[in-house]
Scaffold this active site. Structure first.
Site, mmCIF file in Angstrom:
data_model
loop_
_atom_site.group_PDB
_atom_site.id
_atom_site.type_symbol
_atom_site.label_atom_id
_atom_site.label_comp_id
_atom_site.label_asym_id
_atom_site.label_seq_id
_atom_site.Cartn_x
_atom_site.Cartn_y
_atom_site.Cartn_z
ATOM 1 N N GLU A 322 16.789 50.450 90.398
ATOM 2 C CA GLU A 322 16.567 51.591 89.368
ATOM 3 C C GLU A 322 15.960 50.981 88.018
ATOM 4 O OE1 GLU A 322 19.288 54.535 89.723
ATOM 5 O OE2 GLU A 322 18.543 55.419 91.627
ATOM 6 N N LYS A 396 27.609 52.629 98.797
ATOM 7 C CA LYS A 396 27.464 54.121 98.825
ATOM 8 C C LYS A 396 27.790 54.540 100.289
ATOM 9 C CE LYS A 396 24.925 54.958 94.744
ATOM 10 N NZ LYS A 396 24.025 56.020 94.096
ATOM 11 N N ASP A 401 21.825 58.433 99.099
ATOM 12 C CA ASP A 401 22.289 58.496 97.577
ATOM 13 C C ASP A 401 22.843 59.804 97.550
ATOM 14 O OD1 ASP A 401 22.786 58.251 95.095
ATOM 15 O OD2 ASP A 401 20.776 58.463 94.269
ATOM 16 N N GLU A 423 31.762 53.326 98.227
ATOM 17 C CA GLU A 423 31.552 54.202 97.043
ATOM 18 C C GLU A 423 31.253 55.596 97.281
ATOM 19 O OE1 GLU A 423 29.050 52.590 93.618
ATOM 20 O OE2 GLU A 423 28.332 54.635 93.506
ATOM 21 N N GLU A 429 26.875 65.251 91.664
ATOM 22 C CA GLU A 429 25.471 65.082 91.319
ATOM 23 C C GLU A 429 24.511 66.146 92.280
ATOM 24 O OE1 GLU A 429 24.150 61.073 91.244
ATOM 25 O OE2 GLU A 429 22.142 61.776 91.179
ATOM 26 N N GLU A 547 26.085 73.148 102.009
ATOM 27 C CA GLU A 547 25.111 72.466 103.036
ATOM 28 C C GLU A 547 23.959 73.524 103.705
ATOM 29 O OE1 GLU A 547 26.684 70.790 106.648
ATOM 30 O OE2 GLU A 547 24.936 69.342 106.574
HETATM 31 O O1 GCW Z 1 21.612 58.711 92.475
HETATM 32 C C1 GCW Z 1 21.481 57.814 91.158
HETATM 33 C C2 GCW Z 1 21.796 58.403 90.374
HETATM 34 C C3 GCW Z 1 21.816 57.494 88.885
HETATM 35 C C4 GCW Z 1 22.628 56.625 89.145
HETATM 36 C C5 GCW Z 1 22.377 55.894 90.286
HETATM 37 C C6 GCW Z 1 23.395 54.816 90.703
HETATM 38 C C7 GCW Z 1 24.143 55.517 87.452
HETATM 39 O O2 GCW Z 1 20.693 59.598 89.953
HETATM 40 O O3 GCW Z 1 21.908 58.516 87.887
HETATM 41 O O4 GCW Z 1 22.902 55.855 88.081
HETATM 42 O O5 GCW Z 1 22.369 56.841 91.338
HETATM 43 O O6 GCW Z 1 24.234 55.016 91.356
HETATM 44 O O7 GCW Z 1 23.071 53.924 90.264
#
Ligand code: GCW
Length: 720
Positions: A322, A396, A401, A423, A429, A547
């Site tokens: 990112e 993750k 995500d 993670e 979020e 969900e």
């Molecule tokens: O999903 C994204 C989030 C970001 C986050 C990123 C990550 C900290 O929208 O805000 O950044 O994941 O996990 O690195």
């Protein structure tokens, strides 16, 4: 510390009696309530509970004087006093008479060599045991470490505060040994130095403001206490999108103040670092991990930190992700980057968490073979075995995500010679940002229990991350918590169940979700049966309800991914490089991730899991659109078509969200007014938002498919 010598058992009873009167006339649960105490409220005990604890000793014998043992004693004394009105006396190293004996196993053995738990305690485990010591009835709280003793105190207090059945806390029969499942039980905070928190919904940072560490760290200290009470042993203070300035001498000095308030609770602090720091802040002309000057720079920075913070935990790294710079700048690998930092930390026993969240966010969406879900495995699996032993790959739970439903990341089974941690995202979020109720423990349980079937043997994710399957030295769970200055920490009182649940699962992933939410509710709201029944029922349903009106059948959370990650916005995922595609068009919907005709993602799983997901006949409905592209008329196992499921689940979900409000109203007068009204307003708001979601997604699905709702609620049926 209190060192008075004697208080009689009669006084214990009398004081407890006084506490009863108090409890009857002014229960704490009806007092002013900010939520700041979270699950550590230690309310006055009700009469039945008080009766049970009347026979407890009135003295604590402390077998040592470490900082953590002192914390443990103070917590015990304070809580007992708060719950019962009774002050415990504290004595050191004496063993005369009836007492609560508090220390490590080593200290205990010195006191009495015949006392040992059924299994040898290692690490942070504890043993709660009723036993006679030199003829007197005692309650032993012994830890494998000082920290374990502190955990034992919290466990005992939790039992008392929940008013468990007399048998469970009977002084004469108590014998409970607990060992944490995972060594790594950490939280990450995504706090920026200016005080804002990325994806934080509970106000500004408790650590930082205006580019500095806050002068008042009261909240930080209270947070450390909350974390310790659920067995969390590490906390990363700053955003993984890290500011390089965090490593400057002046800043390290400031961070050491946070470490000072965390230390008494046994929570190590750690920092997220920017891989380009040697260049951006260190004055070198490179941050190439294979350059010896860069290695030297990291060594010096690590040395500077450990001089100020001897128990510093380590670093978290987000790189090549990112827009963050990473080893790819120099054609190097994540292993090169992780190891150069790991070697700087190794002499100090620090660790590096290197995040596997590395993906290209400029993917060509025209290419049906492209797939963001493949990125973590593609980037890290080839490097298995190349990481030093103090590197932990932080993965993750899902391959995209933190969506409301994802399969588990195949990388979790793809590292045999590398440590890993999973993670999880505690801050909501993509799951309603604490404005919608979404208790995530049931989701995390599914993830941790999912069997990867490695080499045709059982390999649940919890065992993989803990290092049991491949016999790794370390591993565990990391939760992105993002608490803030809001009085109730996360912005919503009910959302705190997620932080509590994360800690409990990191300690013991085999705990049932029902048990966890029952504990949390009793500790947070008291043990009134109606309150417990109502809150636990709502929380346990909440993930599935969320969900069902936001992202059914594994299509992802159909939210606005280009904006706030909150409002409905299914189109925002398509036709851009972020790769959160659903591939919805007029013919069908879903990502074909099969090996034969799709992106090949399914091929990253062990063979038995591949078979499960590749087969349309076996793929579970809730993940169908994650793995397959199907027409809207495709028939699910449930007997419904995909499109009818989308319509029904959205109407159903919105109805259930409305029902939460009705259920909540039954609690009027049974809990304090502040929380009653606050939560009612949130649930009413959620019910309205669920209708917005329902209509947005149903209309979108109707526009694309052209297929009307059998029940006539969506679009217009031309046949009628
Ligand atoms: O999903 C994204 C989030 C970001 C986050 C990123 C990550 C900290 O929208 O805000 O950044 O994941 O996990 O690195």
């Amino acid at each position: 510390m209190k060192t008075t010598s004697s208080t009689s058992a009669t006084l214990w009873v009398e004081v407890w009696g006084a506490a009863l009167v108090c409890a009857l006339t002014f229960p704490r649960s009806l007092a002013a309530e900010t939520g700041a105490d979270a699950w550590l409220r230690y309310s006055k005990l009700n009469p039945q509970a008080a009766e049970v604890y009347r026979r407890f000793p009135d003295k604590v014998v402390l077998l040592g004087d470490s900082l953590l043992l002192q914390t443990a004693e103070q917590e015990l004394s304070r809580a007992v006093e708060q719950m019962s009105g009774r002050a415990l006396q504290v004595e050191r190293n004496s063993s005369a008479g009836k007492a609560i004996v508090l220390g490590t196993m080593k200290d205990l053995r010195a006191l009495s060599s015949r006392l040992h738990p059924p299994h040898e305690l290692s690490g942070d485990g504890y043993w709660l045991k009723s036993a006679k010591i030199h003829g007197a009835e005692c309650l032993i709280i012994a830890g494998g470490t000082d920290r374990g003793a502190l955990y034992g105190v919290f466990a005992l207090l939790s039992k008392i505060a929940r008013a468990e059945s007399p048998a469970a806390v009977d002084l004469a029969t108590m014998d409970e040994e607990q060992q944490p499942y995972a060594a790594v039980r950490w939280v990450n905070q995504w706090d920026n130095l200016d005080g804002r928190i990325e994806r934080g919904y509970g106000g500004p940072s408790i650590f930082f403001a205006d580019g500095k560490v806050r002068s008042d760290l009261t909240r930080a200290s209270q947070y450390a206490r909350l974390l310790a009470s659920i067995g969390i042993n590490g906390c990363t203070l700053n955003n993984v999108n890290a500011a390089p300035g965090i490593l400057e001498d002046g800043f390290i000095e400031q961070v050491s103040r946070i470490a000072d308030v965390f230390r008494p609770w046994g929570v190590e602090v750690s920092l997220s670092v920017d891989l380009s720091s040697p260049k951006v802040m260190g004055g070198l002309d490179t941050f190439d991990p294979l350059d010896s000057r860069v290695a030297e720079w990291w060594r010096k920075r690590a040395g500077a930190i450990y001089r100020r913070i001897p128990d510093f935990g380590g670093f978290v790294v987000k790189a090549d992700s990112e827009g963050r710079l990473g080893p790819s700048t120099y054609g190097r690998t994540p292993a090169d980057a992780a190891n150069v930092i790991a070697r700087a930390l190794q002499p100090h026993h620090g660790v590096v968490f290197y995040r596997a969240f590395v993906y290209n966010h400029h993917l060509d969406w025209h290419d049906l073979k492209n797939d963001r879900a493949k990125a973590a495995y593609d980037n890290f699996h080839p490097l298995d075995g190349a990481f030093d032993d103090n590197v932990i790959i932080q993965i993750k739970n899902g391959p995209i995500d933190f969506q409301v439903r994802e399969p588990v990341s195949p990388l979790l089974a793809g590292l045999r010679r590398t440590n890993e941690a999973i993670e999880l995202q505690i801050t909501q979020e993509y799951t309603g940002q604490q404005r919608h109720l979404c208790f995530l423990v049931p989701m995390w349980k599914e993830v941790l229990d999912f069997d990867m079937r490695v080499d045709a043997h059982a390999a649940p994710v919890k065992d993989l991350v803990e290092g049991r399957v491949f016999r790794r030295p370390t591993g565990g769970l990391v939760g992105v918590a993002n608490v803030g200055m809001a009085a109730n920490w996360m912005g919503s009182p009910l959302a705190m169940a997620n932080l509590y649940g994360f800690g409990r699962l990191a300690w013991d992933p085999d705990l049932r979700g029902e048990k966890i939410i029952d504990e949390w509710t009793r500790l947070t709201f008291g043990s009134n049966p109606l309150v417990v029944k109502t809150i636990t029922a709502i929380e346990l349903r909440s993930w599935q309800v969320y969900e069902s009106y936001t992202g059914p059948l594994g299509a992802g959370t159909l939210t606005n991914i280009l904006g706030n990650h909150y409002d409905p916005g299914p189109e925002s995922s398509e036709e851009n490089g972020w790769g959160q595609w659903h591939r919805a068009d007029h013919q069908g919907i879903g990502m074909d991730r099969t090996v034969e005709t799709g992106t090949g993602y399914i091929g990253q799983y062990p063979p038995e899991v591949q078979k499960l997901y590749a087969s349309l006949a076996r793929c579970p409905d809730e993940l169908l659109l994650f793995f397959h592209h199907v027409p809207y008329s495709y028939g699910l196992h449930s007997g419904k078509t995909v499109i009818q499921h989308v319509y029904d689940s959205h109407y159903d979900g919105a109805d259930q969200a409305r029902d939460f409000t009705a259920q909540w109203k039954a609690l009027a007068g049974h809990i304090d007014d502040e929380r009653y009204r606050d939560i009612l307003a949130r649930l009413e708001y959620q019910a309205g938002e669920a209708v917005v979601w329902r209509d947005a997604i149903c209309n979108w699905a109707f526009r694309l498919s052209g297929i009307p709702d059998e029940k006539g609620r969506v679009g217009i049926d031309p046949a009628k």
